[in-house]
Design an enzyme around this catalytic site. Sequence first.
Site, PDB file in Angstrom:
ATOM      1  N   ASN A 110     -12.902  54.389  24.455  1.00 42.69           N
ATOM      2  CA  ASN A 110     -12.948  55.837  24.201  1.00 42.69           C
ATOM      3  C   ASN A 110     -14.303  56.275  23.669  1.00 42.69           C
ATOM      4  O   ASN A 110     -14.864  57.296  24.092  1.00 42.69           O
ATOM      5  CB  ASN A 110     -11.855  56.229  23.201  1.00 42.69           C
ATOM      6  CG  ASN A 110     -10.493  56.398  23.866  1.00 42.69           C
ATOM      7  OD1 ASN A 110     -10.404  56.692  25.056  1.00 42.69           O
ATOM      8  ND2 ASN A 110      -9.437  56.192  23.097  1.00 42.69           N
ATOM      9  N   GLU A 150      -2.736  52.787  22.375  1.00 36.77           N
ATOM     10  CA  GLU A 150      -2.929  51.688  23.329  1.00 36.77           C
ATOM     11  C   GLU A 150      -1.836  50.639  23.211  1.00 36.77           C
ATOM     12  O   GLU A 150      -1.976  49.532  23.749  1.00 36.77           O
ATOM     13  CB  GLU A 150      -4.303  51.040  23.112  1.00 36.77           C
ATOM     14  CG  GLU A 150      -4.459  50.278  21.801  1.00 36.77           C
ATOM     15  CD  GLU A 150      -4.932  51.153  20.640  1.00 36.77           C
ATOM     16  OE1 GLU A 150      -5.577  50.600  19.732  1.00 36.77           O
ATOM     17  OE2 GLU A 150      -4.667  52.372  20.652  1.00 36.77           O
ATOM     18  N   ASP A 163      -7.896  57.538  29.196  1.00 37.76           N
ATOM     19  CA  ASP A 163      -6.595  57.886  29.782  1.00 37.76           C
ATOM     20  C   ASP A 163      -6.379  57.166  31.102  1.00 37.76           C
ATOM     21  O   ASP A 163      -5.267  56.706  31.403  1.00 37.76           O
ATOM     22  CB  ASP A 163      -6.514  59.400  29.998  1.00 37.76           C
ATOM     23  CG  ASP A 163      -6.359  60.168  28.694  1.00 37.76           C
ATOM     24  OD1 ASP A 163      -6.086  59.526  27.664  1.00 37.76           O
ATOM     25  OD2 ASP A 163      -6.522  61.398  28.714  1.00 37.76           O
TER      26      ASP A 163
END
Length: 367
Positions: A240, A275, A249
């Site tokens: 991220n 996650e 995503d």
Amino acid sequence: MLDTLFLNFCVLCTCGYALSLTYQRWPVERTGRWYVARLAVLASAAVLLMHDPAALPSAVPVDLRAVPLVFALLRSGPLAGMAVAAPLLAVQMLTAGQPPAASFLEGGSSILAMLLVGAALRAGMRRMPPERGRALRLPAAALTLAVNGAAERLLPGGPDSASSGYLPLLLLGLAGYVLLNAIIVNRVNLLKATSRWQSQALLDTLTGLANRRQFDQDLGNLDAGDAILAVDIDHFKRVNDTHGHATGDRVLRAVGQALQTGLRHHDRAYRLGGEEFAVMLRHVNREQAQIVAERLRGAVEASSMAGLKVTISVGVSLVAAGDAPGAVRQADVALYRAKQRGRNRTCAWQSGDLTALDVTKTMIGLI
């Protein structure tokens, strides 16, 4: 006469409501106790409706007894139609006040004609696309009801009485069918909507996997001989931070798909949040569960996840009888041990492997 017809429709509405209660879920049950209850309600409705017919000025009795029969026939098939028709015909013969043969010829001819016509029409509709078949139910009902009373024209002295009461009988029967069908259609549509909302509430919108709420529900169905895998994407925060949340995503979706694709049809993958994923395996031993876990880990490692090299760590735990929540905790501890040992690996819980102090150290080491 109008009072009697109104009473007939009230009875039909009441029976229609009772019938709607036998529709308990979507897809509609085609076997089992609710299906049997459905046929019992329809048969009872047919018998009740024949007991208070309205007398036309020509003294021809008119009632809605054929409506439940036609409904069962077109909705559930010939066997259902015969199940509804049998008690109707039996009561008809017992209360007719004439020899059974004559009673059967008078009342049974119309029932038999409706069964034959309705069965033929339903067979034709089943060969069509479902939407078109449903759209043709009302015309099929009209054609099936059209033969009700028509057979009496062939009996001695029948043409005059049949012709005077035939059209009102057909129109009232069709109106009754529309009413009963509307009650059931509304119930089925409600069940469809409820099923759709429940499915959406139990799915993770990003990955399409079952969510934590579904996981908690399914947990109660696990028993000895099942296993739980705790799965976590390694260094997901780095994905991220480096590539952005949109890429993150896509990674989550790709990992979720890899997990679900690698399972048998009766196993299930879940996204618990962030996650974190989980997998429930049914009817496996320790070795089999580890093999599946390692296969899933290898599949993720070997694939390109949104163009990135991604790995997962997996913790494995077998479910003890009556202690599925305990297996979840054990799988989490095994997962943390896999993380502590370098990630991208599978670790299985085994009784005595980790002491309480060891577990605490493992947890602290990952903070």
